[in-house]
Design an enzyme around this catalytic site. Structure first.
Site, PDB file in Angstrom:
ATOM      1  CG  HIS A 430       1.004 -25.719  36.605  1.00 12.17           C
ATOM      2  ND1 HIS A 430       0.325 -25.802  37.803  1.00 12.17           N
ATOM      3  CD2 HIS A 430       0.298 -24.842  35.837  1.00 12.17           C
ATOM      4  CE1 HIS A 430      -0.741 -25.018  37.767  1.00 12.17           C
ATOM      5  NE2 HIS A 430      -0.784 -24.425  36.584  1.00 12.17           N
ATOM      6  CB  CYS A 449      -1.345 -22.407  33.272  1.00  7.58           C
ATOM      7  SG  CYS A 449      -0.229 -21.104  32.681  1.00  7.58           S
TER       8      CYS A 449
END
Length: 535
Positions: A430, A449
């Site tokens: 992301h 992440c």
């Protein structure tokens, strides 16, 4: 800086071919060749005879005499049944040339970063060196057993269970050793993509270079007498630094000067690039620490990462994304070459990014951030207790019966776009509003992440096959403030890997910090004090 994954033609016995001769000058010992890698098919004709055969019952009696090979019984039977029990390593004149090549490879198995005992080594040597043995079923079966042991150890490494023990969740490739042996002895070239990950061979070449340094005892250990060395400094240590940079190929020549000049500063920058350090041309604490590492540590580091490369698919996909966690880098690989890359931020030591494979399926523009339960419990709830306006301040809201999420927008923790490859670990790529973290040389800051420095370019890369998406439309969707899922026309494999040593596009060996302290456990598996027979 990117890694280059070169597709290589591998020799049929997976021995990585004849290594090229090393030059006598010391500089050559650390510089990878830019020519085609010397991994070629074994020369010579393989035996195609069918007249010389042995009785199938000899295999069972062989296993009774040499039980370490019994675990390969299915491979033996499949291979020799296909040949109708014709000798494979012999012809009418005796042993074929390839038997000697295999023999030499096994005796030199250390070149592949492996140091186990060879099963029945003394018996094997006697069989191979006894010129009176013109035809021997036991020697035939011994050669096949040695091949199967060698191939399994070199091609697949430690057991699947051990790999999972060290939290590596990329499935190991499956290998049909009998089929590979049949291919070898028939003279057919196996598909290089189905044997070993190309980076393995580049690391193997570098291992040979370090073994040469070990033989010459030419390793330079830097013992600094000040905190840093920079332009204009003069010291005997500067002279030692220059020699080490020359050996590593970071400078073109060693003029043996004790003065820190511009050429040395450029060499320091190249060294810093290879070690993932800030490239300022100053030999400071980071540079001096890396230069003082013992040779044994670097050899072990190369071998540990060669082992990891044994577990990776040998580029079964020609087009994939790969995140090398210790390198803090996302790479797009196409036909063995890196076509695009981006810096990334990965999980911190307490929230390690998991090593696994997924398939990229979706791009999500202007995403919500559904706050994980652990973050809600440990960070959000305490924040609400201190400040009743915490949710509004952070553009958050309740949804779905009391869960918390952050609304789309420029301050969303996922930034303006996220990239999903569905997996049980809930890990994805992301954007991020915290762009300043990409200025750090070591970027382990996330909850697991992966934050991408070039999200716009990644979206363009993934949506390139879809004519409906151009740069203008992508930018508009990222800034719309309205969540939008886009399904990729072509899914893209994603590998999250962990390599603390690798060879880059320039053919230079790189090292990185073991940020999750994963190397020691694997090193201990590979370097036991008392090597056991290969199994």
């Amino acid at each position: 800086m990117t890694m280059k994954w070169i597709t290589i033609i591998i020799i049929a016995l997976a021995s990585c071919g004849q290594t090229s001769e090393k030059k006598s000058d010391e500089k050559a010992t650390l510089v990878a060749s830019t020519d085609t890698l010397p991994h070629t098919t074994i020369a010579g004709n393989f035996s195609s005879q069918t007249n010389l055969r042995f009785d199938s019952t000899r295999i069972d009696s062989f296993f009774k005499a040499y039980p370490l090979f019994k675990q390969y019984s299915a491979d033996y039977l499949r291979f020799y049944s296909n040949r109708k029990f014709a000798y494979a390593w012999h012809n009418e004149k005796g042993l074929i040339e390839q038997s000697s090549i295999l023999y030499n490879r096994i005796l030199q198995i250390r070149d592949n970063g492996i140091n186990p005992e060879i099963p029945y080594e003394d018996v094997y040597k006697t069989m191979m060196e006894d010129e009176a043995l013109s035809l021997s079923a036991d020697r035939e079966l011994m050669l096949t057993g040695q091949y199967l042991v060698y191939a399994r150890k070199v091609l697949t490494g430690i057991s699947d269970a051990s790999v999972k023990d060290i939290e590596w969740y990329i499935p190991k490739k499956k290998m049909d050793y009998a089929a590979l042996l049949d291919s070898a002895l028939s003279g057919r070239k196996p598909d290089a993509r189905k044997l070993l990950f190309p980076q393995y061979y580049q690391l193997r070449d570098q291992l040979q270079a370090y073994y040469e340094i070990e033989k010459k005892n030419s390793w330079v250990t830097i013992k600094a007498d000040q905190k840093k060395y920079q332009l204009g400094d003069s010291s005997s240590i500067v002279k030692e630094i220059r020699k080490k940079l020359f050996l590593a190929g970071d400078i073109a020549k060693d003029n043996e000067s004790a003065v820190f000049d511009q050429e040395l500063a450029e060499g320091i920058k190249e060294f810093q690039r290879r070690y993932g350090l800030k490239e300022d041309g100053v030999a400071g604490a980071g540079v001096l620490e890396e230069m003082s590492a013992p040779l044994s540590k670097r050899i072990e580091q190369i071998i540990v990462n060669m082992e990891r490369c044994r577990w990776l698919p040998a580029e079964e996909e020609t087009h994939f994304l790969m995140v090398n966690i210790p390198q803090f880098k996302l790479l797009a690989i196409e036909d063995g070459a890196t076509t695009w890359s981006s810096d990334v931020v990965v999980g911190k030591a307490t929230n390690k990014t998991v090593i696994f494979k997924g398939d990229m399926k979706y791009v999500v523009f202007s995403p919500y951030w559904n706050v994980p339960n652990s973050i809600t419990k440990n960070e959000i709830i305490p924040g609400i207790r201190k400040n009743p306006n915490y949710l509004a301040k952070h553009n958050m809201e309740y949804y779905d019966g009391g869960k918390i999420r952050q609304k789309p927008g420029p301050n969303n923790s996922l930034g303006l776009v996220k990239f999903l490859f569905p997996n049980s670990f809930n890990i994805y790529l992301h954007d991020t509003p915290s762009k300043n973290l990409f200025n750090e040389s070591k970027r382990a800051f996330s909850h697991g992440c992966i934050r991408v420095a070039k999200p716009m370019e990644l979206a363009q890369y993934l949506l390139k096959p879809d004519a409906n998406w151009n740069e203008e439309k992508i930018r508009a969707a990222m800034n719309s403030g309205k969540e939008q899922y886009v399904t990729l026309k072509n899914t893209v494999p994603v590998y999250l890997v962990y390599l603390t040593a690798f060879v880059d596009d320039k053919g230079k060996l790189n090292f990185r910090d073991d940020i999750y302290n994963r190397d020691p456990q694997l090193r201990d598996m590979l370097f036991s004090q008392n090597p056991t027979p290969i199994k």
